[in-house]
Design a protein around this motif. Structure first.
Motif, PDB file in Angstrom:
ATOM      1  N   ASP A 121       0.823  -1.214   0.000  1.00  9.09           N
ATOM      2  CA  ASP A 121       0.000   0.000   0.000  1.00  9.09           C
ATOM      3  C   ASP A 121       0.849   1.253   0.000  1.00  9.09           C
ATOM      4  OD1 ASP A 121       0.774  -0.911   2.597  1.00  9.09           O
ATOM      5  OD2 ASP A 121      -0.483   0.667   3.462  1.00  9.09           O
ATOM      6  N   LEU A 122       2.190   1.112   0.037  1.00 11.58           N
ATOM      7  CA  LEU A 122       3.067   2.274   0.071  1.00 11.58           C
ATOM      8  C   LEU A 122       3.950   2.335  -1.175  1.00 11.58           C
ATOM      9  CD1 LEU A 122       4.196   2.351   3.806  1.00 11.58           C
ATOM     10  CD2 LEU A 122       2.622   3.890   2.658  1.00 11.58           C
ATOM     11  N   ALA A 123       3.387   1.935  -2.302  1.00 11.28           N
ATOM     12  CA  ALA A 123       4.171   2.036  -3.531  1.00 11.28           C
ATOM     13  C   ALA A 123       4.536   3.489  -3.780  1.00 11.28           C
ATOM     14  CB  ALA A 123       3.379   1.472  -4.701  1.00 11.28           C
ATOM     15  N   GLY A 124       3.568   4.373  -3.642  1.00  2.51           N
ATOM     16  CA  GLY A 124       3.828   5.810  -3.664  1.00  2.51           C
ATOM     17  C   GLY A 124       4.503   6.299  -4.917  1.00  2.51           C
ATOM     18  N   ASP A 126       2.742 -12.628 -14.621  1.00  2.56           N
ATOM     19  CA  ASP A 126       1.746 -11.960 -13.780  1.00  2.56           C
ATOM     20  C   ASP A 126       2.360 -10.809 -12.984  1.00  2.56           C
ATOM     21  OD1 ASP A 126      -0.128 -13.698 -14.681  1.00  2.56           O
ATOM     22  OD2 ASP A 126      -0.325 -14.848 -12.813  1.00  2.56           O
ATOM     23  N   VAL A 127       3.615 -10.981 -12.556  1.00  6.49           N
ATOM     24  CA  VAL A 127       4.259  -9.940 -11.755  1.00  6.49           C
ATOM     25  C   VAL A 127       4.461  -8.676 -12.593  1.00  6.49           C
ATOM     26  CG1 VAL A 127       6.328  -9.335 -10.456  1.00  6.49           C
ATOM     27  CG2 VAL A 127       5.369 -11.632 -10.274  1.00  6.49           C
ATOM     28  N   LEU A 128       4.955  -8.836 -13.834  1.00 11.88           N
ATOM     29  CA  LEU A 128       5.118  -7.669 -14.693  1.00 11.88           C
ATOM     30  C   LEU A 128       3.771  -7.015 -14.989  1.00 11.88           C
ATOM     31  CD1 LEU A 128       7.808  -8.516 -17.412  1.00 11.88           C
ATOM     32  CD2 LEU A 128       7.962  -6.898 -15.537  1.00 11.88           C
ATOM     33  N   THR A 129       2.763  -7.826 -15.225  1.00 15.26           N
ATOM     34  CA  THR A 129       1.430  -7.279 -15.495  1.00 15.26           C
ATOM     35  C   THR A 129       0.928  -6.480 -14.303  1.00 15.26           C
ATOM     36  OG1 THR A 129       0.932  -9.166 -16.931  1.00 15.26           O
ATOM     37  CG2 THR A 129      -0.929  -7.869 -16.127  1.00 15.26           C
ATOM     38  N   ALA A 130       1.114  -7.020 -13.090  1.00 12.65           N
ATOM     39  CA  ALA A 130       0.683  -6.309 -11.884  1.00 12.65           C
ATOM     40  C   ALA A 130       1.477  -5.030 -11.682  1.00 12.65           C
ATOM     41  CB  ALA A 130       0.825  -7.216 -10.673  1.00 12.65           C
ATOM     42  N   GLY A 131       2.722  -5.019 -12.175  1.00 11.90           N
ATOM     43  CA  GLY A 131       3.562  -3.846 -11.978  1.00 11.90           C
ATOM     44  C   GLY A 131       3.073  -2.616 -12.717  1.00 11.90           C
ATOM     45  N   GLU A 132       2.225  -2.782 -13.719  1.00  7.51           N
ATOM     46  CA  GLU A 132       1.712  -1.617 -14.452  1.00  7.51           C
ATOM     47  C   GLU A 132       0.747  -0.803 -13.602  1.00  7.51           C
ATOM     48  OE1 GLU A 132       1.806  -1.821 -19.118  1.00  7.51           O
ATOM     49  OE2 GLU A 132       0.297  -3.207 -18.336  1.00  7.51           O
ATOM     50  N   ASP A 133      -0.096  -1.489 -12.813  1.00  4.53           N
ATOM     51  CA  ASP A 133      -1.044  -0.779 -11.947  1.00  4.53           C
ATOM     52  C   ASP A 133      -1.340  -1.669 -10.759  1.00  4.53           C
ATOM     53  OD1 ASP A 133      -2.947   0.774 -10.758  1.00  4.53           O
ATOM     54  OD2 ASP A 133      -4.242   0.974 -12.534  1.00  4.53           O
ATOM     55  N   PHE A 134      -0.417  -1.740  -9.840  1.00  9.47           N
ATOM     56  CA  PHE A 134      -0.564  -2.685  -8.738  1.00  9.47           C
ATOM     57  C   PHE A 134      -1.783  -2.389  -7.863  1.00  9.47           C
ATOM     58  CE2 PHE A 134       0.195  -4.714  -4.705  1.00  9.47           C
ATOM     59  CZ  PHE A 134       0.644  -5.972  -5.090  1.00  9.47           C
ATOM     60  N   VAL A 192       5.142   1.694 -22.025  1.00 10.43           N
ATOM     61  CA  VAL A 192       5.302   0.824 -20.871  1.00 10.43           C
ATOM     62  C   VAL A 192       5.494   1.673 -19.622  1.00 10.43           C
ATOM     63  CG1 VAL A 192       6.747  -0.916 -19.783  1.00 10.43           C
ATOM     64  CG2 VAL A 192       6.262  -1.055 -22.222  1.00 10.43           C
ATOM     65  N   ARG A 193       4.700   1.401 -18.612  1.00 11.74           N
ATOM     66  CA  ARG A 193       4.835   2.068 -17.315  1.00 11.74           C
ATOM     67  C   ARG A 193       4.809   1.007 -16.232  1.00 11.74           C
ATOM     68  NH1 ARG A 193       1.497   4.736 -15.056  1.00 11.74           N
ATOM     69  NH2 ARG A 193       2.831   6.201 -13.924  1.00 11.74           N
ATOM     70  N   LEU A 194       5.829   1.005 -15.410  1.00  4.80           N
ATOM     71  CA  LEU A 194       5.904   0.089 -14.269  1.00  4.80           C
ATOM     72  C   LEU A 194       6.229   0.907 -13.020  1.00  4.80           C
ATOM     73  CD1 LEU A 194       7.965  -2.784 -15.948  1.00  4.80           C
ATOM     74  CD2 LEU A 194       5.517  -2.779 -15.480  1.00  4.80           C
ATOM     75  N   PRO A 195       5.288   1.725 -12.567  1.00 10.64           N
ATOM     76  CA  PRO A 195       5.599   2.640 -11.450  1.00 10.64           C
ATOM     77  C   PRO A 195       5.956   1.923 -10.165  1.00 10.64           C
ATOM     78  CG  PRO A 195       3.232   2.588 -11.905  1.00 10.64           C
ATOM     79  CD  PRO A 195       3.896   1.849 -13.029  1.00 10.64           C
ATOM     80  N   GLY A 196       5.317   0.780  -9.897  1.00 11.02           N
ATOM     81  CA  GLY A 196       5.668   0.072  -8.669  1.00 11.02           C
ATOM     82  C   GLY A 196       7.096  -0.393  -8.678  1.00 11.02           C
ATOM     83  N   LEU A 197       7.548  -0.965  -9.794  1.00 11.04           N
ATOM     84  CA  LEU A 197       8.935  -1.415  -9.922  1.00 11.04           C
ATOM     85  C   LEU A 197       9.890  -0.236  -9.849  1.00 11.04           C
ATOM     86  CD1 LEU A 197      11.063  -3.565 -10.510  1.00 11.04           C
ATOM     87  CD2 LEU A 197      10.592  -3.247 -12.956  1.00 11.04           C
ATOM     88  N   ALA A 198       9.569   0.850 -10.562  1.00 14.08           N
ATOM     89  CA  ALA A 198      10.439   2.030 -10.557  1.00 14.08           C
ATOM     90  C   ALA A 198      10.615   2.580  -9.144  1.00 14.08           C
ATOM     91  CB  ALA A 198       9.889   3.102 -11.492  1.00 14.08           C
ATOM     92  N   SER A 199       9.510   2.629  -8.387  1.00 14.45           N
ATOM     93  CA  SER A 199       9.581   3.173  -7.028  1.00 14.45           C
ATOM     94  C   SER A 199      10.472   2.323  -6.142  1.00 14.45           C
ATOM     95  CB  SER A 199       8.167   3.242  -6.434  1.00 14.45           C
ATOM     96  OG  SER A 199       8.218   3.647  -5.080  1.00 14.45           O
ATOM     97  N   LEU A 200      10.331   0.999  -6.231  1.00 17.03           N
ATOM     98  CA  LEU A 200      11.139   0.124  -5.392  1.00 17.03           C
ATOM     99  C   LEU A 200      12.617   0.201  -5.758  1.00 17.03           C
ATOM    100  CD1 LEU A 200       8.780  -2.979  -5.265  1.00 17.03           C
ATOM    101  CD2 LEU A 200       9.355  -1.475  -3.360  1.00 17.03           C
ATOM    102  N   VAL A 201      12.932   0.202  -7.053  1.00 17.02           N
ATOM    103  CA  VAL A 201      14.328   0.287  -7.484  1.00 17.02           C
ATOM    104  C   VAL A 201      14.945   1.593  -7.004  1.00 17.02           C
ATOM    105  CG1 VAL A 201      15.871   0.423  -9.472  1.00 17.02           C
ATOM    106  CG2 VAL A 201      14.001  -1.235  -9.453  1.00 17.02           C
ATOM    107  N   GLN A 202      14.198   2.685  -7.092  1.00 18.34           N
ATOM    108  CA  GLN A 202      14.735   3.973  -6.665  1.00 18.34           C
ATOM    109  C   GLN A 202      14.942   4.024  -5.154  1.00 18.34           C
ATOM    110  OE1 GLN A 202      11.712   6.115  -8.741  1.00 18.34           O
ATOM    111  NE2 GLN A 202      13.106   6.802 -10.353  1.00 18.34           N
TER     112      GLN A 202
END
Length: 801
Positions: free
Chosen positions: A16-19, A148-156, A35-45
């Motif tokens: 809930d804190l992908a932010g 499924d993980v990549l798919t969820a990463g677009e809009d978790f 392609v947008r993977l905001p959840g992945l981008a946030s975690l990597v950053q």
């Protein structure tokens, strides 16, 4: 700080804190377009911000999502030649983005269903090959995530809401955890570009290297506590540490254990973990021990170290005490080794150098107290290993680095062949140890057509060896410039956020007054240096000390005579009581000036009987005359043993090589003994040699307290000269050329090798002292060793003049 770290770690696990993505270290973009993977981008950053090094502007990263390429659909459909089409599409995409990005990451295809698994595997082989050829970094998505993980990463959030509405909260947790694993995989690919691999790993023992507790479970039970998988995790971790050590990382143990029991446990684990040092005590303060460890490893910075402990409270105390120290969040037993490894910098895949392979052994040898390092400057090296080591220093060294160029081995090789440049490698030889020579520093100097030379780069390993090592290197660099007839040298120090140590060091050299220059400082000064090994001011201090402590004995007429066998001039050394070696205060001065601890030079009282000693060294003419009395087989053996300093003539004739007859005879110990016996004498004992060189007044050099300098002793690296030339500075008894020309054989042995004394033309000031006892064999060091003969004096000889 402690609460902040734990909250950061907890937040990383909460979907809930992908932010919004954190910024400041990396700027992540994805291709193909759309392609947008905001959840992945946030975690990597978040990971980059926590574990990376700020480099000014954010590192721009472009991630190629291979699964989003149109050609990926054919792979999942098991179409013929799908992997070939995917590779072609990837090459086209890489060609389009190359040149407008800082770093390219290429994802492999994630698995989707069992039917397409083999096709995905084949496609990933093609993806890896294509990306590698293009020089990009591969992220092995298929190892940590599925489609499924990549798919969820677009809009978790939307995926999570839909699953929760269906009562599938377990699936939400699974997808988030896999997305977190995927972020760690991306961070591992970024780490070599955003942070340096740890140089020191400080590890707890109980619960980390083995599952049990030595103090409670005893040996060997402590090493076999828990189930098979628990033991396997610790075994894998020990193997991981051993591999880190093999590639140059230093390992040290810090443990609340009895030191003997802790060492016994270390000796029993398989494979044994090669610790450079162990700090263990039942009540050890691990924060204080970390301070000791960073100091012991030559003041290495905390951000180059890792502390591994399975106690969460201890982890927090270390983070509070050392915010820059990397302290992985390690779960208590059982050790989750995969989780631990992914929190560490992945290291590098470059082959280890000599320095990497023996780094731990260096500290172990230094701990023994019998390690004497000597630095030699190599100008314009051409061998591949040296250039590779210099490139490694450029890539890794921050703390003692004047500038910021990161030159490759190829770039350095190009400078070596450029007459407008000098490339210097500083090699250290370890006396008193079987450690191999290694390169510990480098410098590049350029010579503009007009104006002074410029020190373009000057750096040394963070393992600085001993006090004054950098100053010795700097003095040798100055000497190289002076050898070109250039009397002025400039340099510019540029801060990189970590090299304040260099700035502080440079400010104390008094070589030149610094001038502000943009974001750095410029220096200009003379290339003239009195001694390439020690700072002028320290040599001045030493000279004054020796002047104050030297109490010259009254001069007496020198008694001499000629020896019938070879016509050598002998000088009478009267003998008597004396104290050889160095007093405690002398040792302290030598240690402070040279940064080396005199080994084997403790004071020892002697009472010597009178003896005659050769005034000059035995020459090659004299040794050839001896060989002419030997049979042909012995003559041939001598010529071979002396590296062909002599030429075999007709039967019965031996001559020195043309023009070398008056040079000192450099021969193996056994041949020096044979000559001395033929001449009617013997080789001197160590005590006789030292007494004849320095007398009874405690002098360090035969002539007194002045520093070695021409014409007393030749400059470092000079060639041999005749036995009667440049012989100023006789000992108190009139014996010439005792130091600074060739080492000289003595009759006894020391540390299981024939002993020799005196220093040769390549020795620096430290080794020209009359009390120095070389710690290893002359053959091991490649020293030039000559000799002189002594004969016992009869009572009536005291009256000879």
């Amino acid at each position: 700080m402690t609460v902040g770290y734990m909250r950061w770690l907890a937040d990383l696990e909460r979907p809930d804190l992908a932010g919004d993505p954190e910024t400041g270290v990396v700027d992540i973009g994805f291709v193909p377009d759309g392609v947008r993977l905001p959840g992945l981008a946030s975690l990597v950053q978040r990971l980059a911000a926590r574990f990376g090094d700020a480099q000014g502007s954010p590192l721009r990263v472009t991630v190629v999502v291979t699964a989003a390429l149109d050609a990926a659909s054919a792979v999942y459909a098991n179409a013929d030649q799908a992997e070939t089409a995917l590779a072609a599409a990837l090459r086209e995409r890489l060609s389009a983005v190359d040149g407008r990005t800082g770093l390219l990451l290429v994802q492999t295809l994630p698995y989707a269903d069992p039917v397409s698994a083999q096709a995905v595997e084949q496609a990933n082989a093609a993806v890896t090959e294509t990306a590698t050829i293009a020089g990009t970094v591969v992220v092995p998505v298929h190892r940590v995530a599925d489609l499924d993980v990549l798919t969820a990463g677009e809009d978790f959030p939307a995926v999570a809401a839909a699953l929760e509405a269906l009562g599938r909260r377990d699936r939400v947790g699974y997808l988030w955890n896999r997305l977190l694993d995927l972020a760690w995989a991306h961070w591992q690919a970024l780490a070599p570009h955003l942070a340096t691999a740890p140089k020191v790993l400080l590890t707890d023992l109980d619960g980390v290297l083995w599952p049990g507790t030595v103090a409670e479970d005893g040996l060997p039970d402590a090493l076999t506590v828990g189930g098979t998988m628990t033991q396997l995790g610790h075994r894998v971790w020990r193997q991981h540490l051993a591999e880190r050590q093999r590639r140059g990382a230093l390992l040290a143990g810090i443990s609340k254990n009895d030191p003997a029991e802790a060492q016994a446990a270390l000796d029993r684990v398989d494979p044994a973990v090669p610790l450079a040092e162990l700090w263990a005590a039942p009540d050890v303060d691990k924060t204080a021990a970390t301070t000791w460890a960073l100091s012991y490893f030559d003041q290495i910075a905390a951000h180059h170290a890792v502390f591994i402990d399975d106690n969460p409270g201890q982890q927090e105390r270390l983070r509070a005490a050392y915010p820059a120290l990397h302290v992985p969040a390690v779960a208590a037993t059982p050790l989750l080794v995969t989780d631990l490894c992914r929190q560490l910098h992945p290291g590098n895949d470059q082959p280890p150098t000599t320095s990497d392979l023996q780094r731990t052994r260096y500290y172990q040898a230094r701990r023994s107290g019998e390690l004497v390092p000597e630095i030699v400057c190599i100008e314009d090296p051409t061998d591949e290993e040296t250039l590779r080591r210099l490139a490694q220093l450029h890539a890794r060294t921050n703390q003692f680095n004047m500038t910021t160029p990161r030159r490759t081995a190829d770039q350095l090789a190009a400078l070596v062949t450029d007459p407008a440049w000098s490339v210097l490698a500083f090699r250290v030889t370890y006396h008193g140890s079987d450690l191999a020579d290694e390169i510990i520093g480098c410098a590049e100097i350029t010579y503009p057509p007009d104006g002074p030379a410029r020190l373009d780069s000057f750096l040394a390993s963070c393992r600085l060896l001993w006090a004054g090592a950098q100053r010795r290197m700097f003095g040798q660099a100055q000497a190289v410039v002076l050898s070109r007839g250039i009397k002025e040298l400039t340099a510019r120090w540029q801060p990189n956020g970590r090299n304040e140590t260099y700035a502080q060091w440079y400010a104390h050299q008094e070589w030149a007054e610094p001038v502000p220059d943009g974001d750095g400082w410029s220096f200009t000064g003379s290339t003239v240096t009195r001694d390439g090994e020690s700072p002028d001011d320290l040599l001045t201090v030493m000279t004054r000390y020796l002047d104050a402590t030297l109490q010259p004995a009254p001069e007496k007429p020198t008694a001499t005579r000629l020896r019938d066998s070879d016509n050598a001039t002998e000088v009478l050394v009267p003998g008597g009581p004396a104290t050889l070696g160095l007093r405690a205060e002398d040792r302290a001065v030598a240690r402070s000036v040279f940064g080396l601890d005199p080994i084997g030079e403790d004071p020892r009282p002697v009472d010597l009987t009178p003896f005659w000693m050769d005034r000059h060294l035995v020459s090659r003419d004299m040794f050839a005359a001896f060989l002419r009395t030997a049979d042909r087989e012995e003559q041939a053996a001598a010529v071979e043993a002396t590296a062909e300093q002599y030429v075999l003539g007709p039967v019965g004739d031996v001559q020195p090589a043309l023009g070398t007859g008056q040079l000192p005879a450099v021969v193996p110990w056994a041949w020096a003994q044979r000559y001395a016996q033929w001449a009617g004498g013997r080789l001197p004992t160590e005590d006789e040699w030292e007494f004849a060189a320095r007398g009874t007044d405690g002098r360090w050099f035969p002539w007194g307290s002045a520093m070695p300098a021409p014409p007393r002793c030749l400059a470092r690296g000079s060639a041999l000269h005749t036995i009667t030339a440049n012989c100023w500075g006789a000992s108190p008894f009139g014996v010439e050329d005792m130091t600074g020309h060739v080492w000289q054989w003595c009759s006894g042995s020391y540390r299981d090798h024939p002993q020799y004394r005196g220093g040769d033309t390549r020795a620096n000031t430290y080794f020209l002292r009359t009390t120095v006892r070389p710690l290893e064999s002359a053959e091991h060091c490649g020293h030039l060793v000559g000799f002189r003969v002594v004969r016992d004096a009869a009572p009536e000889d005291q009256s000879e003049r």
